[in-house]
Design a protein around this motif. Structure first.
Motif: not given
Length: 329
Positions: A243-269
């Protein structure tokens, strides 16, 4: 593996065309990218959901890039050590990294005096997975519901210990939100990945683990652990009995987002090249089938939209922190 990817062929042909027309643009100078293996930093231990997703993604990315993509695990400090390596890497396109939201956003202000990176030092590339949170106990646990767990904490606070993968991560914040909803104080222990936490749970060293649906689904389906709650708007098909937490009376929502990144100065190309590769992998039906089999919900967010997502999350969570800081546990 393809000897020469579709993307590589396009880049080479584009370079030839530019040479024939009498000029060498910046794009042409980078036309042989990549010409050696690419390192993919995973900020958590081997065997967890982030690591598993990374290795499957790398397999398909290699086909597009025509080069090896080598996964390097750099666990520690709830992901911080890996993100420090990413931020400090040469911006040559040969180091990319997995970033986990919200943890990557919160450390710059929750660990302000010690953190080794800032969000300005990394450039988000694309989100791939959004994975709802789950609170689970061992199959032989006496706790059948969230109410049972709450009652145990109120009776003896030290009798319940819950794991997470780092202070300020989605697991930790979900557990804190649950504790606030239930008006209880929880005891925590941190592990470097789901594999460690699951072993601790099955070994009787902790009461419950707070993780993600993809990490818990297989153990729930096999009867090794019992899901007490999924922190989502509605039940998840892969673990429909939880069951969801909300079904049991606890209004909690949470998720992990997983993605990719690069060092900030990587060229646009190079950034655009890696973004195109990411799109191709995410659109690949075989990749999506593997993610579905592993109960990892694909939720792509690309380029500047993902940059805004990360920075907006940072600002929102920082405002919450400044209003009521969560205590490191």
């Amino acid at each position: 593996m393809k000897t020469q990817s579709r993307l590589a062929r396009k880049v080479v042909l584009g370079a030839m065309a530019t040479i024939l027309t009498g000029g060498l643009s910046t794009a042409t100078l980078a036309a042989d990218y990549p010409n050696k293996p690419i390192q993919m930093i995973v900020a958590f231990g081997a065997g967890g959901s982030t690591d598993t997703m990374a290795r499957i993604f790398a397999k398909y990315a290699e086909e597009e890039l025509g080069q090896r993509v080598v996964v390097v695990n750099r666990p520690g400090a709830g992901g911080e050590l890996g993100w420090v390596h990413l931020a400090n890497a040469d911006p040559d396109g040969y180091t990319i990294g997995l970033i986990n939201s919200p943890a990557v956003e919160v450390y710059p202000f929750t660990r302000e005096e010690t953190v080794g990176y800032s969000l300005d030092e990394i450039r988000p590339l694309a989100n791939v997975i959004t994975d709802p949170g789950v609170l689970a106990v061992a199959a032989d646990s006496p706790y059948q519901s969230l109410d049972d767990l709450v009652a145990a904490v109120k009776d003896d606070p030290e009798s319940v210990v819950i794991s997470h993968e780092g202070v300020g991560g989605d697991d930790h914040l979900a557990a804190l939100n649950f504790a606030e909803e239930a008006d209880i104080d929880l005891s925590f222990v941190s592990y470097n990945g789901n594999a460690e936490a699951t072993a601790a749970l099955l070994g009787g060293h902790i009461t419950a683990f707070e993780g993600n649906m993809s990490e818990a689904a297989a153990q729930i389906q096999e009867g090794k652990v019992r899901g007490l709650a999924v922190w989502a708007d509605e039940r998840v098909e892969a673990i429909a009995d939880v069951p969801t937490g909300k079904e049991q009376g606890y209004d909690v929502q949470s998720a992990a987002s997983r993605g990719f990144a690069v060092p900030a100065d990587v060229s646009q190309e190079i950034y655009d090249t890696l973004l195109a590769v990411t799109r191709d992998v995410v659109d690949n039906p075989e990749f999506r089938a593997e993610m579905e089999q592993l109960n990892m919900p694909v939720n792509p967010i690309y380029g500047e939209e993902y940059v805004e997502f990360i920075h907006d999350s940072h600002d929102r969570l920082k405002a919450l922190w400044e209003k009521d800081p969560w205590v490191e546990q």
